[in-house]
Write an enzyme that holds these catalytic residues in place. Structure first.
Site, PDB file in Angstrom:
ATOM      1  N   ARG A  41       0.804  -1.228   0.000  1.00 37.52           N
ATOM      2  CA  ARG A  41       0.000   0.000   0.000  1.00 37.52           C
ATOM      3  C   ARG A  41       0.833   1.272   0.000  1.00 37.52           C
ATOM      4  NH1 ARG A  41      -4.215  -0.806   4.765  1.00 37.52           N
ATOM      5  NH2 ARG A  41      -2.664  -2.344   5.317  1.00 37.52           N
ATOM      6  N   TYR A 148      -2.189 -21.846  12.669  1.00 39.12           N
ATOM      7  CA  TYR A 148      -3.600 -21.793  13.093  1.00 39.12           C
ATOM      8  C   TYR A 148      -4.564 -21.850  11.907  1.00 39.12           C
ATOM      9  CZ  TYR A 148      -3.034 -16.573  12.908  1.00 39.12           C
ATOM     10  OH  TYR A 148      -2.791 -15.272  12.564  1.00 39.12           O
TER      11      TYR A 148
HETATM   12  C1  HXC Z   1     -10.493  -3.957  16.885  1.00 45.76           C
HETATM   13  C2  HXC Z   1      -9.897  -2.927  14.893  1.00 45.76           C
HETATM   14  C3  HXC Z   1      -8.530  -2.940  15.282  1.00 45.76           C
HETATM   15  C4  HXC Z   1      -8.184  -3.517  16.558  1.00 45.76           C
HETATM   16  C5  HXC Z   1      -8.701  -2.020  13.321  1.00 45.76           C
HETATM   17  N1  HXC Z   1      -9.930  -2.358  13.695  1.00 45.76           N
HETATM   18  N2  HXC Z   1      -7.814  -2.387  14.268  1.00 45.76           N
HETATM   19  N3  HXC Z   1     -10.875  -3.431  15.688  1.00 45.76           N
HETATM   20  N4  HXC Z   1      -9.201  -4.012  17.303  1.00 45.76           N
HETATM   21  N5  HXC Z   1      -6.937  -3.566  16.987  1.00 45.76           N
HETATM   22  C6  HXC Z   1     -11.168  -2.091  12.958  1.00 45.76           C
HETATM   23  C7  HXC Z   1     -11.416  -0.602  12.807  1.00 45.76           C
HETATM   24  O1  HXC Z   1     -12.035  -0.054  13.965  1.00 45.76           O
HETATM   25  C8  HXC Z   1     -12.346  -0.571  11.590  1.00 45.76           C
HETATM   26  O2  HXC Z   1     -13.662  -0.938  11.921  1.00 45.76           O
HETATM   27  C9  HXC Z   1     -11.795  -1.714  10.729  1.00 45.76           C
HETATM   28  O3  HXC Z   1     -11.060  -2.563  11.619  1.00 45.76           O
HETATM   29  C10 HXC Z   1     -10.867  -1.229   9.664  1.00 45.76           C
HETATM   30  O4  HXC Z   1      -9.835  -0.465  10.281  1.00 45.76           O
HETATM   31  P1  HXC Z   1      -8.885   0.500   9.455  1.00 45.76           P
HETATM   32  O5  HXC Z   1      -7.824   0.988  10.379  1.00 45.76           O
HETATM   33  O6  HXC Z   1      -9.705   1.493   8.704  1.00 45.76           O
HETATM   34  O7  HXC Z   1      -8.312  -0.534   8.402  1.00 45.76           O
HETATM   35  P2  HXC Z   1      -7.058  -0.453   7.498  1.00 45.76           P
HETATM   36  O8  HXC Z   1      -6.399   0.889   7.555  1.00 45.76           O
HETATM   37  O9  HXC Z   1      -7.466  -0.971   6.196  1.00 45.76           O
HETATM   38  O10 HXC Z   1      -6.047  -1.480   8.240  1.00 45.76           O
HETATM   39  C11 HXC Z   1      -6.158  -2.881   8.100  1.00 45.76           C
HETATM   40  C12 HXC Z   1      -5.695  -3.598   9.380  1.00 45.76           C
HETATM   41  C13 HXC Z   1      -4.284  -3.104   9.781  1.00 45.76           C
HETATM   42  C14 HXC Z   1      -5.712  -5.093   9.116  1.00 45.76           C
HETATM   43  C15 HXC Z   1      -6.660  -3.248  10.495  1.00 45.76           C
HETATM   44  O11 HXC Z   1      -3.845  -3.751  10.969  1.00 45.76           O
HETATM   45  C16 HXC Z   1      -3.267  -3.320   8.707  1.00 45.76           C
HETATM   46  O12 HXC Z   1      -3.200  -2.562   7.746  1.00 45.76           O
HETATM   47  N6  HXC Z   1      -2.454  -4.374   8.811  1.00 45.76           N
HETATM   48  C17 HXC Z   1      -1.463  -4.716   7.759  1.00 45.76           C
HETATM   49  C18 HXC Z   1      -0.209  -5.263   8.317  1.00 45.76           C
HETATM   50  C19 HXC Z   1      -0.376  -6.341   9.349  1.00 45.76           C
HETATM   51  O13 HXC Z   1      -1.423  -6.453   9.990  1.00 45.76           O
HETATM   52  N7  HXC Z   1       0.658  -7.102   9.566  1.00 45.76           N
HETATM   53  C20 HXC Z   1       0.669  -8.120  10.605  1.00 45.76           C
HETATM   54  C21 HXC Z   1       0.432  -9.440  10.005  1.00 45.76           C
HETATM   55  S1  HXC Z   1       0.883 -10.569  11.207  1.00 45.76           S
HETATM   56  P3  HXC Z   1     -14.849   0.167  12.190  1.00 45.76           P
HETATM   57  O14 HXC Z   1     -16.090  -0.653  12.314  1.00 45.76           O
HETATM   58  O15 HXC Z   1     -14.459   0.855  13.464  1.00 45.76           O
HETATM   59  O16 HXC Z   1     -14.835   1.095  11.001  1.00 45.76           O
HETATM   60  C22 HXC Z   1       0.341 -12.059  10.785  1.00 45.76           C
HETATM   61  C23 HXC Z   1       1.060 -13.154  11.509  1.00 45.76           C
HETATM   62  C24 HXC Z   1       0.203 -14.275  11.905  1.00 45.76           C
HETATM   63  O17 HXC Z   1      -0.517 -12.223   9.982  1.00 45.76           O
HETATM   64  C25 HXC Z   1       0.953 -15.438  12.582  1.00 45.76           C
HETATM   65  C26 HXC Z   1       1.507 -15.166  13.955  1.00 45.76           C
HETATM   66  C27 HXC Z   1       2.090 -16.385  14.662  1.00 45.76           C
END
Ligand code: HXC
Length: 279
Positions: A41, A148
């Site tokens: 992104r 998982y």
């Molecule tokens: C609850 C949450 C939240 C949280 C976001 N949301 N974070 N709800 N707890 N911690 C909710 C928001 O309130 C919103 O809902 C909706 O999710 C979308 O949030 P945005 O911030 O607008 O989304 P976006 O900017 O698109 O971000 C996507 C994301 C973010 C998934 C939330 O974390 C991201 O971009 N991640 C990318 C990188 C990543 O996660 N890497 C780690 C992968 S680790 P509402 O209803 O309020 O609008 C992995 C390893 C697994 O996969 C294996 C481990 C052993």
């Protein structure tokens, strides 16, 4: 561990290749002679990574910024990649995840993770697969799962569902597309520390420490161990691998499933207690 030209001539697209494990695997592919294309992104992050990896490896790399959740953007990007030259492999690495009590999740929160993990992976896979099949060219899709995907996991339910979906896609298309020259495999890594995953999944240093120690090998994964497995699966010499998911977690998931790891803590006297008494 490998001959230096192991992946020479391959063009490999890595989704989420700008940071974390995607960046590490991209670096390794380039060191081994592959040309890399990374997407994600954040254009700035991609550019910085591309400059760093090009300098470190001397290899070729290009970048495309897009949101993997946008199917049209994914298809357009992969169309551009193929227009520059046919792709040989896709690494579905882009992921989204955070911990939460599942009953508190909004539908948008569920969608945010599932759209990245499940939908993003299938969009990229279809965009590559249909081109390979149309061209009569072989191709390989490697996807990054988590153990998982088959055990399930509390507090990361959308991620577990998404990884399970990608596992089902891998096994299904391995059979359907094998005859057409396209194979699919997956890697299920245990914990491999990265800033992105650790900050989202393990909220305190104590928990992170427990995750590090609480494994049969007493440590988390080293990035090079994952990179080498990915390189092996990308290499021509492993072509008979199809529909496989290779776990690389130091034996962690089986240990957790058995619930018998209290044995690590028992003293010799306590072990003696379980032995049959003579006489
Ligand atoms: C609850 C949450 C939240 C949280 C976001 N949301 N974070 N709800 N707890 N911690 C909710 C928001 O309130 C919103 O809902 C909706 O999710 C979308 O949030 P945005 O911030 O607008 O989304 P976006 O900017 O698109 O971000 C996507 C994301 C973010 C998934 C939330 O974390 C991201 O971009 N991640 C990318 C990188 C990543 O996660 N890497 C780690 C992968 S680790 P509402 O209803 O309020 O609008 C992995 C390893 C697994 O996969 C294996 C481990 C052993």
């Amino acid at each position: 561990m490998f001959q230096h030209d192991l992946l020479k001539g391959q063009r490999i697209l890595v989704t989420g290749g700008g940071s974390g494990l995607g960046k590490c695997m991209t670096r390794r592919f380039m060191e081994l002679g592959a040309e890399a294309i990374i997407c994600g992104r954040r254009a700035e992050v991609l550019k910085e990574t591309a400059a760093e990896l090009a300098e470190a490896t001397g290899g070729a790399i290009s970048t495309h910024s897009l949101d993997i959740r946008d199917a049209d953007a994914v298809d357009a990007m992969i169309g551009e990649v193929f227009a520059a030259g046919p792709l040989d492999a896709l690494l579905n690495n882009a992921a989204g995840n955070f911990i939460a009590e599942t009953e508190t999740l909004s539908p948008r929160a569920v969608d945010a993770v599932l759209n990245i993990v499940a939908h993003g992976s299938v969009y990229a896979t279809l965009a590559c697969g249909k081109r390979w099949i149309e061209m009569g060219r072989k191709g390989h899709v490697l996807s990054i799962l988590a153990t998982y995907a088959w055990t399930g996991a509390p507090y990361v339910v959308p991620s577990a569902m998404g990884k399970a979906a990608v596992l089902a896609m891998t096994r299904s298309l391995a059979v359907e597309w094998g005859r057409k020259g396209v194979r699919l495999n997956a890697i299920a890594p245990g914990p491999f520390p990265t800033e992105g995953a650790w900050s989202r999944l393990f909220p305190t240093p104590e928990i992170a420490d427990k995750v590090e120690k609480d494994s049969p090998l007493g440590r988390t994964g080293r990035h090079e161990e994952l990179e080498n497995l990915a390189a092996y699966l990308m290499a021509d010499g492993s072509e008979y691998m199809n529909g496989e998911v290779v776990t690389i977690d130091g034996g962690r998931w089986m240990n957790r499933a058995s619930s018998m790891d209290f044995g690590y803590e028992l003293t010799p006297e306590q072990w003696d207690h379980f032995r049959p008494k003579k006489g």
